[in-house]
Design an enzyme around this catalytic site. Sequence first.
Site, PDB file in Angstrom:
ATOM      1  N   LYS A  16       0.831  -1.216   0.000  1.00  0.00           N
ATOM      2  CA  LYS A  16       0.000   0.000   0.000  1.00  0.00           C
ATOM      3  C   LYS A  16       0.862   1.260   0.000  1.00  0.00           C
ATOM      4  O   LYS A  16       0.439   2.305  -0.491  1.00  0.00           O
ATOM      5  CB  LYS A  16      -0.928  -0.004   1.218  1.00  0.00           C
ATOM      6  CG  LYS A  16      -1.965  -1.131   1.216  1.00  0.00           C
ATOM      7  CD  LYS A  16      -2.892  -1.032   0.020  1.00  0.00           C
ATOM      8  CE  LYS A  16      -3.925  -2.146  -0.013  1.00  0.00           C
ATOM      9  NZ  LYS A  16      -5.116  -1.868   0.757  1.00  0.00           N
ATOM     10  N   LYS A  17       2.078   1.167   0.530  1.00  0.00           N
ATOM     11  CA  LYS A  17       2.967   2.328   0.551  1.00  0.00           C
ATOM     12  C   LYS A  17       3.650   2.575  -0.793  1.00  0.00           C
ATOM     13  O   LYS A  17       4.379   3.560  -0.946  1.00  0.00           O
ATOM     14  CB  LYS A  17       4.027   2.159   1.647  1.00  0.00           C
ATOM     15  CG  LYS A  17       3.497   2.375   3.062  1.00  0.00           C
ATOM     16  CD  LYS A  17       4.583   2.232   4.090  1.00  0.00           C
ATOM     17  CE  LYS A  17       4.102   2.600   5.485  1.00  0.00           C
ATOM     18  NZ  LYS A  17       3.031   1.738   5.981  1.00  0.00           N
ATOM     19  N   LEU A  18       3.425   1.719  -1.765  1.00  0.00           N
ATOM     20  CA  LEU A  18       3.908   1.999  -3.117  1.00  0.00           C
ATOM     21  C   LEU A  18       3.072   3.066  -3.802  1.00  0.00           C
ATOM     22  O   LEU A  18       3.350   3.434  -4.942  1.00  0.00           O
ATOM     23  CB  LEU A  18       3.901   0.707  -3.949  1.00  0.00           C
ATOM     24  CG  LEU A  18       4.933  -0.354  -3.528  1.00  0.00           C
ATOM     25  CD1 LEU A  18       4.734  -1.633  -4.321  1.00  0.00           C
ATOM     26  CD2 LEU A  18       6.350   0.174  -3.706  1.00  0.00           C
TER      27      LEU A  18
END
Length: 765
Positions: free
Chosen positions: A222-224
Amino acid sequence: METRDAVAAALVSGDGSEGPTAKMDAVGKQDKAQTKSKMEQLFGFKREDLTSWQSFVTLLNRPTDPASLGIFRCLFGLLMAIDVTQERGLSHLDYKYLDGAPVCRFPLFNFLQPLPMDWMYLVYVVMFLGSLGIMLGCFYRLSCLMFISSYWYVFFLDKTVWNNHSYLYGLIGFQLTLMDGNRYWSIDGLRRPSIRNAQVPLWNYTLLRIQIFIVYFIAGIKKLDADWVEGYSMSYLAHHWLFDPFKVILPVELVNLLVVHGGGLILDLTAGFLLFFDATRPYVFFFVTYFHCMNSQLFSIGMFPYAMMATSPLFCYADWPRRFFGCFPSFLRAVLPLTSQDLQPSASCVYPEKPSTGAERQETPPKSSKLRLKHKLAAIFTVVYIVEQFFLPYSHFITQGYNNWTNGLYGYSWDMMVHSRSHQHVKITYKDGKTGDVGYLNPGVFAQNRRWKDHGDMLKQYATCLSQLLPRYNISDPEIYFDIWVSINERFQQRIFDPRVDIVKADWSPFRPNSWLMPLLVDLSPWRTKFQEIEGSLDNQTEIVFIADFPGLHLENFVSEDLGNTSIHVLQGQVNVEIVEEKKNYTLKPGEQKKVPAGAYHKVYTVSEEHSCYMYIYVNTTEAALLENFSRLMELQERIRNGTETEPLPPELQPLMAADNEDGSEVNATDPIVRLFLKRQRRIKEVKKRREAGMLERLDRFAVRKYYTIRRGFLMTAIALRNLAVGLPPLEQLRREVAFANMKEPQAETNQDESLQAEVGHGEL
């Protein structure tokens, strides 16, 4: 899955034996290691273990040492017992569930309603006793059921407090209910010797390890997101004192980009993998522990950092507690967990058949080598659960009604800290359905939490609740309109919901997109670089707000009298500025600006066919004048201290001479500016004293604060249980009991009551 030398905790037991009493010498271990295939040495299982359903079931039910699972069970139960009094809210339960209070609630299912307040305390008692039972391993299954039934009820009761780690607690509690967590260091083991130190099936560890792997890995995926990679999600964290060591070698901008965002991304993506391998596990232990310790200081997330640290040893060999506690002196071992390697067989496990001598058959207890229905069901459950946990974070195409600018109900997607929001303007308008009268409501009225501002499902519940409460105030068939301006990850402030839609009558379904949700203007995201340039060119007293609006809509705004120098600058599109009192209109194009009067309303209409972008630039003249007065008073106070002030002080300034008294007594100042200055100076001294306090003083202050918080929760619980048992006492007695429970520490700040009310959102009631 477990590995032997590379993957944590090995699919076989920690001592390398598969039987409960079999022992191997060093030569035997070396010979066995040499006969293992490369895959078995690396992953802990053979290719043949995956070639058939029967061999796969046997693998998942392979006997494993219960020690690591028992220690985790104990730590988890302890943390949940603390959590009940902290983040679950036992200490302020009466504020949240006060009987008869006109409160709008936000359950997952509208039929869910809180019990009467005294009964809610009983629910929390059940949750607390359940967590204690898990910790002690006492009546283990019953304790797990007590914990998860009450926990999930409270969890589903209020979506406004949902977060990823609260969801994780419920999942782990559910998993422990199905596991044999009481086989090691438990009261049940003392009561029932047949289960004491008995082996547990491998799937007990597999579920927990994969669950923690998912937490890390999906959080990394999700942090991409572009906002995270570019450093916009949590940019404010770089200014925290925890990152001061990095600022010695890096500027704040690079600390934000490389350490906060880059470091968080890399850790989440890799930690779940590297925890499995012997070679990397010690280093990952250090980084994840450091990471969670930092999070405990950066965010108010309760027991989550400590719970995640408690899960890390699950990736070690399952017998690590025996080796660890075996290092302690022998006189302590009576109260420490077992260190004996003699494990009992368990019917929950499947033991491989192997040839044995007659003497071995006599010494070794009978073991099951036959697959039973429960073994197959355990394997099916393990596979289904893992698939479901990988699927849920991406299931938002089903529950489209819960999607807003971010997907889904926040709490089960593991998108932790990816989005930060700021709200600039919230207006609630009601219209009487019969008379047509229009009025405005205080944002958050009848609500205990402001989280409804970002979620369409909660906004619908809030509007429905308001429509039921407003008739009490002679407002018939009310229509409710919301004008909510939000900035997500440092973008323009923009509307999130259509202000022209009556939300009471608006259609909403959990399986269809919200038609009244305004789109996020992602095409304007490149402006954020320009924002930083503009903000960098301003002085410290000048503030700025960036606005984006849709064609055909307008912003009605009131400029406070404190903001004496406010102007609108157009960046893109075309707007029409209406000064309401002057009844004049001014059309502005990109590059043009207009000063708006303070203490008056104005409207900004977007008249172009494209989105309009503009900014407010303003100076708080009242605050600027106050700071200038503070500077003069500070200079005067400094001259008084060093004896260079020769002029006699007027009466209103004489309190400056007494302000240095160390006794902290209140200084009687008649001038309001002097009084405010002295109060500010005392506050600065208190903050400085707290920051410079030693470790023992900080721990003492922390312990005292927690003591009074927990004390209040338990005393209020005792009052509630007494009320359920024997009925309500006289009102005066009840008032005295509650006052005693509310007692604060002797040096508590005078505004603690206000902060508590703000925390639970009960101030307007």
